[in-house]
Enzyme design. Structure first.
Site, PDB file in Angstrom:
ATOM      1  N   SER A 102      41.326 -42.891  33.980  1.00  0.00           N
ATOM      2  CA  SER A 102      41.639 -42.805  35.408  1.00  0.00           C
ATOM      3  C   SER A 102      43.150 -42.667  35.571  1.00  0.00           C
ATOM      4  O   SER A 102      43.927 -43.185  34.752  1.00  0.00           O
ATOM      5  CB  SER A 102      41.135 -44.035  36.160  1.00  0.00           C
ATOM      6  OG  SER A 102      41.747 -45.211  35.666  1.00  0.00           O
ATOM      7  N   HIS A 116      44.864 -37.802  42.143  1.00  0.00           N
ATOM      8  CA  HIS A 116      44.013 -38.851  41.568  1.00  0.00           C
ATOM      9  C   HIS A 116      42.938 -38.179  40.715  1.00  0.00           C
ATOM     10  O   HIS A 116      42.439 -37.112  41.074  1.00  0.00           O
ATOM     11  CB  HIS A 116      43.301 -39.652  42.666  1.00  0.00           C
ATOM     12  CG  HIS A 116      44.190 -40.181  43.734  1.00  0.00           C
ATOM     13  ND1 HIS A 116      44.627 -39.398  44.785  1.00  0.00           N
ATOM     14  CD2 HIS A 116      44.713 -41.420  43.933  1.00  0.00           C
ATOM     15  CE1 HIS A 116      45.392 -40.138  45.591  1.00  0.00           C
ATOM     16  NE2 HIS A 116      45.458 -41.361  45.094  1.00  0.00           N
ATOM     17  N   ASN A 118      39.522 -39.443  37.915  1.00  0.00           N
ATOM     18  CA  ASN A 118      38.871 -40.335  36.963  1.00  0.00           C
ATOM     19  C   ASN A 118      37.644 -39.632  36.401  1.00  0.00           C
ATOM     20  O   ASN A 118      36.974 -38.859  37.085  1.00  0.00           O
ATOM     21  CB  ASN A 118      38.519 -41.692  37.586  1.00  0.00           C
ATOM     22  CG  ASN A 118      37.308 -41.630  38.493  1.00  0.00           C
ATOM     23  OD1 ASN A 118      36.171 -41.688  38.022  1.00  0.00           O
ATOM     24  ND2 ASN A 118      37.538 -41.491  39.793  1.00  0.00           N
ATOM     25  N   ARG A 120      34.359 -40.702  33.638  1.00  0.00           N
ATOM     26  CA  ARG A 120      33.822 -41.933  33.064  1.00  0.00           C
ATOM     27  C   ARG A 120      32.402 -41.723  32.514  1.00  0.00           C
ATOM     28  O   ARG A 120      31.704 -40.763  32.859  1.00  0.00           O
ATOM     29  CB  ARG A 120      33.797 -43.030  34.131  1.00  0.00           C
ATOM     30  CG  ARG A 120      32.993 -42.656  35.370  1.00  0.00           C
ATOM     31  CD  ARG A 120      33.178 -43.657  36.499  1.00  0.00           C
ATOM     32  NE  ARG A 120      32.377 -43.296  37.667  1.00  0.00           N
ATOM     33  CZ  ARG A 120      32.796 -42.492  38.632  1.00  0.00           C
ATOM     34  NH1 ARG A 120      34.011 -41.968  38.574  1.00  0.00           N
ATOM     35  NH2 ARG A 120      32.007 -42.198  39.653  1.00  0.00           N
TER      36      ARG A 120
END
Length: 243
Positions: A102, A116, A118, A120
Site C-alpha cells: 500500500s 494512493h 494498494n 493485496r
C-alpha cells in the site's frame, strides 16, 4: 490428461509484493533524489510483519516529496475477528494470511497530484481473493493528464481481459463525496474479492499476473507527474494552502 497448474503459493505472492515495493521505492528515489527511512516491524497478534518506507521532505529546502509511504506487509493470524469471519462466511478459528503493498505519495508541489494505491491478497482455509485499487487526486486538474492516467489503467486491464469500466465505476462510487456532490480527485480503479468463479473464469495465476502488472505499472502511471511537465511548474503560497 494433464493436471491443472497449481496457483502461486503464499510465499510466491509475498515475494512478488516485496519486489513490487522495491521497484516502486527505487523509482521514487531515482525521480526525487530523496531517500526513504525504513522501519521493519512484526505482527504482534500472530506471525509475520512488514517493511514500511517513509519519505518526509523539507519543503523549504526544495524537497520533491513532502510526505510519502510505501508499505509491504505479510501477516499470519490464528483467526479473524468474529465480525470479519461472519462477513466473509469463514468458520471461526480459521487461520488467515494477508499480504500486500500500500502507498500514499504527497508531493510538495501542488501541481503534482497525490496518489494512493494498494494491492493485496487474502487467504483463509479454502477461501482466497485479490483486491486493490489506485486513485489520483490532483489539486489543479488538467484533462490531458487525467485522460493519460486512465488510458494507462485501461491498458493494464485490457492486457488481462478484465473490465476497466466496471473497476473504474467502483472507484467512482467509493470516492464519491455526497456532502459535496462530487468525487475525490479523478478516480482510478477499485476491485475486491477477485477469485476464480463462474462469473470470473480466471485462474489464480492469471489474477495474480494482473495484480502484479498493476503494481509495476505504477511507475509509468506516475512518472509524467514527477517530470518537468508538472514538477517544474512554479506555485504560489496560496496554492500550497489550497493543497
Amino acid at each position: 490428461m494433464e493436471s491443472p497448474r497449481p496457483g502461486p503459493s503464499v510465499a510466491d505472492i509475498e515475494l512478488g509484493f516485496r519486489r513490487i515495493q522495491d521497484h516502486i521505492c527505487n523509482f521514487l528515489q531515482g525521480r526525487s533524489g530523496e531517500r526513504y527511512r525504513e522501519d521493519v516491524w512484526g505482527y504482534a497478534k500472530g506471525t509475520g510483519g512488514g517493511v514500511t518506507r517513509v519519505w518526509e521532505g523539507d519543503v523549504a529546502a526544495g524537497a520533491v516529496l513532502e510526505k510519502g509511504g510505501v508499505n509491504f506487509s505479510g501477516i499470519n493470524g490464528p483467526s479473524l475477528p468474529q465480525s470479519a469471519a461472519t462477513l466473509f462466511k469463514i468458520d471461526p478459528g480459521t487461520p488467515f494470511h494477508a499480504t500486500g503493498v500500500s502507498l500514499v505519495i504527497h508531493p510538495a508541489n501542488p501541481n503534482v497530484p497525490t496518489i494512493h494505491m494498494n494491492i493485496r491478497y487474502f487467504l483463509a482455509g479454502e477461501k482466497w481473493w485479490f483486491g486493490g485499487g489506485i486513485d489520483l487526486t490532483p489539486y489543479y486538474i488538467t484533462k490531458t493528464a487525467a485522460a493519460r492516467f486512465h488510458r494507462g489503467l485501461k491498458d493494464v486491464c485490457d492486457r488481462h481481459a478484465l473490465d476497466y469500466a466496471a473497476f473504474k465505476a467502483k472507484c467512482d462510487e467509493y470516492f464519491y463525496l455526497p456532502h459535496r456532490g462530487e468525487m475525490r480527485g479523478v478516480g482510478g480503479l477499485f476491485f475486491d474479492h477477485l477469485h476464480t468463479s463462474e462469473t470470473l473464469p480466471r485462474s489464480k495465476e492469471q489474477l495474480w499476473e494482473f495484480v502484479q502488472d498493476l503494481g509495476y505499472a505504477f511507475t509509468e502511471l506516475y512518472k509524467p507527474f514527477l517530470g518537468p511537465e508538472h514538477l517544474a511548474l512554479p506555485f504560489a503560497p496560496a496554492q500550497r494552502e489550497y493543497q
